[in-house]
Enzyme design. Sequence first.
Site, PDB file in Angstrom:
ATOM      1  N   HIS A  56      87.595  32.078  17.339  1.00 16.39           N
ATOM      2  CA  HIS A  56      87.628  32.626  18.706  1.00 16.39           C
ATOM      3  C   HIS A  56      88.355  31.676  19.640  1.00 16.39           C
ATOM      4  O   HIS A  56      87.851  30.610  19.994  1.00 16.39           O
ATOM      5  CB  HIS A  56      86.204  32.874  19.226  1.00 16.39           C
ATOM      6  CG  HIS A  56      86.189  33.618  20.522  1.00 16.39           C
ATOM      7  ND1 HIS A  56      85.726  34.903  20.638  1.00 16.39           N
ATOM      8  CD2 HIS A  56      86.612  33.276  21.758  1.00 16.39           C
ATOM      9  CE1 HIS A  56      85.851  35.312  21.886  1.00 16.39           C
ATOM     10  NE2 HIS A  56      86.398  34.322  22.595  1.00 16.39           N
ATOM     11  N   HIS A  58      91.628  31.468  22.997  1.00 14.70           N
ATOM     12  CA  HIS A  58      92.504  32.151  23.972  1.00 14.70           C
ATOM     13  C   HIS A  58      93.776  31.333  24.115  1.00 14.70           C
ATOM     14  O   HIS A  58      93.871  30.453  24.965  1.00 14.70           O
ATOM     15  CB  HIS A  58      91.807  32.295  25.325  1.00 14.70           C
ATOM     16  CG  HIS A  58      90.635  33.220  25.274  1.00 14.70           C
ATOM     17  ND1 HIS A  58      90.735  34.553  25.604  1.00 14.70           N
ATOM     18  CD2 HIS A  58      89.362  33.018  24.887  1.00 14.70           C
ATOM     19  CE1 HIS A  58      89.542  35.130  25.436  1.00 14.70           C
ATOM     20  NE2 HIS A  58      88.693  34.211  24.997  1.00 14.70           N
ATOM     21  N   GLN A 151      90.932  41.988  29.030  1.00 15.30           N
ATOM     22  CA  GLN A 151      90.122  41.063  29.838  1.00 15.30           C
ATOM     23  C   GLN A 151      89.450  41.753  31.032  1.00 15.30           C
ATOM     24  O   GLN A 151      88.327  41.434  31.381  1.00 15.30           O
ATOM     25  CB  GLN A 151      91.009  39.904  30.336  1.00 15.30           C
ATOM     26  CG  GLN A 151      90.361  38.971  31.348  1.00 15.30           C
ATOM     27  CD  GLN A 151      89.379  38.002  30.723  1.00 15.30           C
ATOM     28  OE1 GLN A 151      89.751  37.056  30.072  1.00 15.30           O
ATOM     29  NE2 GLN A 151      88.081  38.267  30.908  1.00 15.30           N
ATOM     30  N   HIS A 209      84.403  40.524  22.814  1.00 15.87           N
ATOM     31  CA  HIS A 209      83.568  39.714  23.680  1.00 15.87           C
ATOM     32  C   HIS A 209      82.373  40.602  23.997  1.00 15.87           C
ATOM     33  O   HIS A 209      82.545  41.682  24.574  1.00 15.87           O
ATOM     34  CB  HIS A 209      84.298  39.358  24.963  1.00 15.87           C
ATOM     35  CG  HIS A 209      85.348  38.300  24.807  1.00 15.87           C
ATOM     36  ND1 HIS A 209      86.468  38.478  24.051  1.00 15.87           N
ATOM     37  CD2 HIS A 209      85.409  37.040  25.311  1.00 15.87           C
ATOM     38  CE1 HIS A 209      87.197  37.358  24.092  1.00 15.87           C
ATOM     39  NE2 HIS A 209      86.578  36.475  24.853  1.00 15.87           N
ATOM     40  N   GLU A 212      78.465  38.528  26.976  1.00 20.04           N
ATOM     41  CA  GLU A 212      78.618  37.144  27.440  1.00 20.04           C
ATOM     42  C   GLU A 212      77.996  37.064  28.826  1.00 20.04           C
ATOM     43  O   GLU A 212      78.663  37.096  29.852  1.00 20.04           O
ATOM     44  CB  GLU A 212      80.099  36.720  27.474  1.00 20.04           C
ATOM     45  CG  GLU A 212      80.268  35.229  27.767  1.00 20.04           C
ATOM     46  CD  GLU A 212      81.719  34.785  27.787  1.00 20.04           C
ATOM     47  OE1 GLU A 212      82.616  35.634  27.656  1.00 20.04           O
ATOM     48  OE2 GLU A 212      81.947  33.558  27.935  1.00 20.04           O
ATOM     49  N   ASP A 308      87.047  28.704  21.660  1.00 24.69           N
ATOM     50  CA  ASP A 308      87.172  29.594  22.824  1.00 24.69           C
ATOM     51  C   ASP A 308      88.255  29.105  23.792  1.00 24.69           C
ATOM     52  O   ASP A 308      89.219  29.808  24.042  1.00 24.69           O
ATOM     53  CB  ASP A 308      85.828  29.752  23.536  1.00 24.69           C
ATOM     54  CG  ASP A 308      85.764  31.004  24.433  1.00 24.69           C
ATOM     55  OD1 ASP A 308      86.743  31.756  24.470  1.00 24.69           O
ATOM     56  OD2 ASP A 308      84.724  31.220  25.082  1.00 24.69           O
ATOM     57  N   TRP A 314      88.556  28.314  32.269  1.00 26.99           N
ATOM     58  CA  TRP A 314      87.126  28.337  31.977  1.00 26.99           C
ATOM     59  C   TRP A 314      86.584  26.984  31.513  1.00 26.99           C
ATOM     60  O   TRP A 314      85.391  26.741  31.549  1.00 26.99           O
ATOM     61  CB  TRP A 314      86.832  29.393  30.884  1.00 26.99           C
ATOM     62  CG  TRP A 314      87.166  30.767  31.334  1.00 26.99           C
ATOM     63  CD1 TRP A 314      86.356  31.618  32.025  1.00 26.99           C
ATOM     64  CD2 TRP A 314      88.418  31.469  31.170  1.00 26.99           C
ATOM     65  NE1 TRP A 314      87.020  32.797  32.286  1.00 26.99           N
ATOM     66  CE2 TRP A 314      88.274  32.738  31.780  1.00 26.99           C
ATOM     67  CE3 TRP A 314      89.627  31.158  30.556  1.00 26.99           C
ATOM     68  CZ2 TRP A 314      89.301  33.681  31.803  1.00 26.99           C
ATOM     69  CZ3 TRP A 314      90.649  32.083  30.578  1.00 26.99           C
ATOM     70  CH2 TRP A 314      90.486  33.343  31.202  1.00 26.99           C
TER      71      TRP A 314
HETATM   72 ZN   LIG Z   1      86.641  34.324  24.645  1.00 24.40          ZN
END
Ligand SMILES: [Zn+2]
Length: 431
Positions: A56, A58, A151, A209, A212, A308, A314
Amino acid sequence: METVIRNANLADGQRGVDVAIDGGRITAIGRALPLKGAHEIDAGGDLLSAPFVDAHFHMDATLSYGLPRVNASGTLLEGIALWGELKPDLTQQALVERALQYCDWAAARGLLAIRSHVDICDDRLLAVEALLEVKRQVAPYLDLQLVAFPQDGVLRSPTALANLKRAIGMGVDVVGGIPHFERSMADGAESVRILCEFAAERGLMVDMHCDESDDPMSRHIETLAYHSHRLGLHGRVAGSHLTSMHSMDNYYVSKLLPLIREAGVAAIANPLINITLQGRHDSYPKRRGMTRVPELLAAGIDVAFGHDCVMDPWYSLGSGDMLEVAHMGLHVAQMTGQDAMRACYQAVTAAPARILGLSGYGVAVGCHADLVLLDAADPVEAIRLRAARRLVMRRGRVIAESPRAQARLNLPGRPQTVDFRLDLPREIHDN
Ligand SMILES: [Zn+2]
């Protein structure tokens, strides 16, 4: 024989074995193999492992830290808003350069397979084009699998579903989703149905996802398991994050886990991100927010740990080190027993390899000669030290090397070097 690696320990507990490599594949494994390699490598009793796999990530956002500003609150929602501010300014060239730089880091860390979500909500699909180009460029040394990730919500964002289908048509591998970000629980459930049916129709894998959130009523994983089972998607679906499960009612979870198992849905936790993003609305006590990893494993569900984020809206840290991810996962889940610590190593190697459907993965005769030699004797020591990758091999070719972690000491009456390794008895058991 092209290469023989001598005296290696393997992650399954075998010690002092030789591994022979020819034509990019492992051709023999055994003690004192009577073969001569053109290249002989002395592992010196160190751990020879299959490469790390990140289930996982991005890659479209990575290494963008500070653009256009940093995440002040540290929350998931500000991260999504910040990504929205950054998106209009993205250029394909900058995306490709950042992703390639991250892949350099990954290769040096022995991370040779990555599943990356790619945001498809920008109608230009710039990031999709960029990451397909990156996938092509890194293919000789790294397997990059792409997930079409809406997203902003596949229903909430008006063009997302059409964009997602376009992205799949362009060569993106996996169907993504984000049901907890849709406008209502009902829309979230509907998005799961639509996306699973699309994946079933096209014979694709699914990785959403999912939940979350710290909201114990966020139960889209139940819907994901339901449609996976109904549509026969067993073994092809993963739920990423599943953080609401941390806060769910225990009775409900006791029913939920067997349903996830029955549906053949895998779980992907992201320990570094879950421990920093979740629980932000709590005062004290603060919830950890990571999903129930030991309980998922005990129920027979595949669990991987993903990275991630690395230096993006993030998360401001990270360097492509899956041992750092395993280390955090071990702590957050309190998986401190010997078997549990080994399971944390599996969660960044064999388990994500199964989830991605990698073929020829592993340290066994016939597998690809994709290997990492670690500055550690076994998986537990590798996690403890976040061990240096002495050598990273792809298809039998050495693609990265690092020195052992060693410090020089200048203390009277003490050794001149220190390396943090400790010889332990061969077998350590939980009790
Ligand atoms: Zn993610």
